[in-house]
Design a protein around this motif. Structure first.
Motif, PDB file in Angstrom:
ATOM      1  N   GLY A 237       0.600  -1.188   0.153  1.00  0.00           N
ATOM      2  CA  GLY A 237       0.118  -0.162  -0.198  1.00  0.00           C
ATOM      3  C   GLY A 237       0.670   1.097   0.291  1.00  0.00           C
ATOM      4  O   GLY A 237       0.355   2.238  -0.918  1.00  0.00           O
ATOM      5  N   ASN A 238       1.828   1.038   0.988  1.00  0.00           N
ATOM      6  CA  ASN A 238       2.955   2.041   0.880  1.00  0.00           C
ATOM      7  C   ASN A 238       3.323   2.917   0.000  1.00  0.00           C
ATOM      8  O   ASN A 238       3.828   4.207  -0.447  1.00  0.00           O
ATOM      9  CB  ASN A 238       3.678   2.172   1.613  1.00  0.00           C
ATOM     10  CG  ASN A 238       3.414   2.420   3.554  1.00  0.00           C
ATOM     11  OD1 ASN A 238       2.482   3.094   3.749  1.00  0.00           O
ATOM     12  ND2 ASN A 238       3.817   1.564   4.077  1.00  0.00           N
ATOM     13  N   ILE A 239       3.910   1.480  -1.248  1.00  0.00           N
ATOM     14  CA  ILE A 239       4.378   2.068  -2.208  1.00  0.00           C
ATOM     15  C   ILE A 239       3.366   2.343  -3.452  1.00  0.00           C
ATOM     16  O   ILE A 239       4.080   2.894  -4.669  1.00  0.00           O
ATOM     17  CB  ILE A 239       4.965  -0.182  -2.813  1.00  0.00           C
ATOM     18  CG1 ILE A 239       6.372   0.176  -2.100  1.00  0.00           C
ATOM     19  CG2 ILE A 239       5.404   0.463  -4.476  1.00  0.00           C
ATOM     20  CD1 ILE A 239       7.178  -1.554  -2.312  1.00  0.00           C
ATOM     21  N   VAL A 240       2.547   1.934  -3.274  1.00  0.00           N
ATOM     22  CA  VAL A 240       1.571   2.183  -4.872  1.00  0.00           C
ATOM     23  C   VAL A 240       1.242   4.160  -4.489  1.00  0.00           C
ATOM     24  O   VAL A 240       0.858   5.079  -5.867  1.00  0.00           O
ATOM     25  CB  VAL A 240      -0.038   1.599  -4.869  1.00  0.00           C
ATOM     26  CG1 VAL A 240      -1.166   1.812  -4.964  1.00  0.00           C
ATOM     27  CG2 VAL A 240       0.455  -0.292  -4.804  1.00  0.00           C
ATOM     28  N   VAL A 241       1.148   4.338  -2.814  1.00  0.00           N
ATOM     29  CA  VAL A 241       0.262   5.390  -2.507  1.00  0.00           C
ATOM     30  C   VAL A 241       1.847   6.217  -2.732  1.00  0.00           C
ATOM     31  O   VAL A 241       1.193   7.618  -3.806  1.00  0.00           O
ATOM     32  CB  VAL A 241      -0.306   5.766  -0.978  1.00  0.00           C
ATOM     33  CG1 VAL A 241      -0.202   6.964  -0.921  1.00  0.00           C
ATOM     34  CG2 VAL A 241      -1.413   4.727  -0.635  1.00  0.00           C
ATOM     35  N   GLY A 242       2.770   5.980  -2.800  1.00  0.00           N
ATOM     36  CA  GLY A 242       4.198   6.690  -3.054  1.00  0.00           C
ATOM     37  C   GLY A 242       4.426   6.833  -4.540  1.00  0.00           C
ATOM     38  O   GLY A 242       4.726   7.921  -4.359  1.00  0.00           O
ATOM     39  N   VAL A 243       4.524   5.642  -5.099  1.00  0.00           N
ATOM     40  CA  VAL A 243       4.027   5.625  -7.138  1.00  0.00           C
ATOM     41  C   VAL A 243       3.456   6.519  -7.147  1.00  0.00           C
ATOM     42  O   VAL A 243       3.949   7.533  -7.780  1.00  0.00           O
ATOM     43  CB  VAL A 243       4.469   4.461  -7.579  1.00  0.00           C
ATOM     44  CG1 VAL A 243       4.163   4.633  -8.887  1.00  0.00           C
ATOM     45  CG2 VAL A 243       5.778   4.293  -6.425  1.00  0.00           C
ATOM     46  N   VAL A 244       1.900   6.477  -7.026  1.00  0.00           N
ATOM     47  CA  VAL A 244       0.985   7.562  -7.379  1.00  0.00           C
ATOM     48  C   VAL A 244       0.915   8.457  -6.985  1.00  0.00           C
ATOM     49  O   VAL A 244       0.784  10.041  -7.874  1.00  0.00           O
ATOM     50  CB  VAL A 244      -0.085   6.587  -7.282  1.00  0.00           C
ATOM     51  CG1 VAL A 244      -1.337   7.174  -7.544  1.00  0.00           C
ATOM     52  CG2 VAL A 244      -0.534   5.155  -8.134  1.00  0.00           C
ATOM     53  N   GLY A 245       1.388   8.591  -5.987  1.00  0.00           N
ATOM     54  CA  GLY A 245       1.925   9.892  -5.436  1.00  0.00           C
ATOM     55  C   GLY A 245       3.229  10.893  -5.687  1.00  0.00           C
ATOM     56  O   GLY A 245       2.976  12.040  -5.480  1.00  0.00           O
ATOM     57  N   GLY A 246       4.196  10.076  -6.076  1.00  0.00           N
ATOM     58  CA  GLY A 246       5.424  10.967  -7.115  1.00  0.00           C
ATOM     59  C   GLY A 246       4.597  11.849  -8.597  1.00  0.00           C
ATOM     60  O   GLY A 246       5.266  12.620  -9.289  1.00  0.00           O
ATOM     61  N   LEU A 247       3.674  10.329  -9.171  1.00  0.00           N
ATOM     62  CA  LEU A 247       2.975  10.980 -10.773  1.00  0.00           C
ATOM     63  C   LEU A 247       2.875  12.589 -10.153  1.00  0.00           C
ATOM     64  O   LEU A 247       2.627  13.125 -10.892  1.00  0.00           O
ATOM     65  CB  LEU A 247       2.083   9.925 -10.945  1.00  0.00           C
ATOM     66  CG  LEU A 247       3.167   8.767 -11.704  1.00  0.00           C
ATOM     67  CD1 LEU A 247       2.260   7.831 -12.010  1.00  0.00           C
ATOM     68  CD2 LEU A 247       4.390   9.314 -12.444  1.00  0.00           C
ATOM     69  N   LEU A 248       1.536  12.198  -9.247  1.00  0.00           N
ATOM     70  CA  LEU A 248       0.719  13.550  -9.179  1.00  0.00           C
ATOM     71  C   LEU A 248       1.344  14.613  -8.254  1.00  0.00           C
ATOM     72  O   LEU A 248       1.728  15.460  -9.110  1.00  0.00           O
ATOM     73  CB  LEU A 248      -0.597  13.242  -7.930  1.00  0.00           C
ATOM     74  CG  LEU A 248      -1.236  14.307  -7.916  1.00  0.00           C
ATOM     75  CD1 LEU A 248      -2.137  14.139  -8.740  1.00  0.00           C
ATOM     76  CD2 LEU A 248      -2.069  13.873  -5.988  1.00  0.00           C
ATOM     77  N   GLY A 249       2.581  14.205  -7.623  1.00  0.00           N
ATOM     78  CA  GLY A 249       3.851  15.124  -7.094  1.00  0.00           C
ATOM     79  C   GLY A 249       4.079  16.262  -8.466  1.00  0.00           C
ATOM     80  O   GLY A 249       4.393  17.231  -8.828  1.00  0.00           O
ATOM     81  N   SER A 250       4.186  15.175  -8.950  1.00  0.00           N
ATOM     82  CA  SER A 250       6.053  15.443 -10.295  1.00  0.00           C
ATOM     83  C   SER A 250       3.950  16.939 -11.101  1.00  0.00           C
ATOM     84  O   SER A 250       5.767  17.150 -11.685  1.00  0.00           O
ATOM     85  CB  SER A 250       5.952  14.732 -11.449  1.00  0.00           C
ATOM     86  OG  SER A 250       4.930  14.004 -11.751  1.00  0.00           O
ATOM     87  N   VAL A 251       3.756  16.293 -11.539  1.00  0.00           N
ATOM     88  CA  VAL A 251       2.486  17.227 -12.029  1.00  0.00           C
ATOM     89  C   VAL A 251       2.252  18.660 -11.723  1.00  0.00           C
ATOM     90  O   VAL A 251       2.232  19.288 -12.029  1.00  0.00           O
ATOM     91  CB  VAL A 251       1.214  16.117 -12.315  1.00  0.00           C
ATOM     92  CG1 VAL A 251       0.296  16.869 -12.971  1.00  0.00           C
ATOM     93  CG2 VAL A 251       1.427  14.999 -13.620  1.00  0.00           C
TER      94      VAL A 251
ATOM     95  N   THR B 294      15.222  18.026  -8.109  1.00  0.00           N
ATOM     96  CA  THR B 294      17.017  16.623  -8.650  1.00  0.00           C
ATOM     97  C   THR B 294      16.619  16.242  -7.676  1.00  0.00           C
ATOM     98  O   THR B 294      17.075  16.584  -6.229  1.00  0.00           O
ATOM     99  CB  THR B 294      17.991  18.365  -8.976  1.00  0.00           C
ATOM    100  OG1 THR B 294      18.540  18.875  -7.701  1.00  0.00           O
ATOM    101  CG2 THR B 294      17.371  18.714 -10.015  1.00  0.00           C
ATOM    102  N   GLY B 295      17.692  14.588  -7.745  1.00  0.00           N
ATOM    103  CA  GLY B 295      18.254  13.645  -7.006  1.00  0.00           C
ATOM    104  C   GLY B 295      17.449  13.166  -5.774  1.00  0.00           C
ATOM    105  O   GLY B 295      16.367  13.316  -6.238  1.00  0.00           O
ATOM    106  N   ILE B 296      18.104  12.536  -5.076  1.00  0.00           N
ATOM    107  CA  ILE B 296      17.000  11.706  -4.473  1.00  0.00           C
ATOM    108  C   ILE B 296      15.793  12.292  -3.235  1.00  0.00           C
ATOM    109  O   ILE B 296      15.136  11.459  -3.260  1.00  0.00           O
ATOM    110  CB  ILE B 296      17.621  10.061  -3.901  1.00  0.00           C
ATOM    111  CG1 ILE B 296      18.611   9.521  -5.097  1.00  0.00           C
ATOM    112  CG2 ILE B 296      16.903   9.475  -2.941  1.00  0.00           C
ATOM    113  CD1 ILE B 296      19.477   8.619  -4.362  1.00  0.00           C
ATOM    114  N   ILE B 297      16.729  13.229  -2.360  1.00  0.00           N
ATOM    115  CA  ILE B 297      15.628  14.034  -1.919  1.00  0.00           C
ATOM    116  C   ILE B 297      14.862  14.410  -2.616  1.00  0.00           C
ATOM    117  O   ILE B 297      13.107  14.877  -2.338  1.00  0.00           O
ATOM    118  CB  ILE B 297      16.982  14.971  -0.790  1.00  0.00           C
ATOM    119  CG1 ILE B 297      18.311  14.296  -0.151  1.00  0.00           C
ATOM    120  CG2 ILE B 297      16.041  15.608  -0.040  1.00  0.00           C
ATOM    121  CD1 ILE B 297      17.181  13.386   0.805  1.00  0.00           C
TER     122      ILE B 297
END
Length: 81
Positions: free
Chosen positions: A30-44, A54-57
Motif C-alpha cells: 500500500g505504501n509503495i502504491v500510494v508513494g508511486v501514484v503520489g510521485g506522479l501526481l506530485g511531479s505534475v 533533482t536527486g533522491i531527496i
C-alpha cells in the motif's frame, strides 16, 4: 532513476504521507502504491507550479507532497460517498 530505487522512494513516501495524514501506514504494498501514484501526481503539480526537483531527496519530497495530496483527495471522496 531505476525501478528498484523508485519503489524504495515510493514506499518511503507512502509511509511518510500515511503518518502525516492519518497516523499510520498502509503496509508495504500500500505504501509503495500510494508513494508511486503520489510521485506522479506530485511531479505534475510541481511542473504546473514551475518547480523542479533533482536527486533522491528531491524525488522523495515530490513524492511525499503528491502522496499527501492524493490521500487528502481520497479522504474527501470517501467522506462524500
Amino acid at each position: 532513476m531505476g525501478i528498484i530505487l523508485g519503489l524504495i522512494i515510493g514506499g518511503l513516501a507512502g509511509w511518510i504521507a500515511g503518518n502525516i495524514m492519518r497516523g499510520g501506514s498502509f503496509g508495504i504494498l500500500g505504501n509503495i502504491v500510494v508513494g508511486v501514484v503520489g510521485g506522479l501526481l506530485g511531479s505534475v503539480l510541481f511542473k504546473l507550479l514551475g518547480l523542479a526537483s533533482t536527486g533522491i531527496i528531491g524525488s522523495l519530497v515530490v513524492s511525499v507532497v503528491g502522496a499527501v495530496v492524493l490521500l487528502w483527495i481520497v479522504s474527501k471522496v470517501k467522506s462524500k460517498a
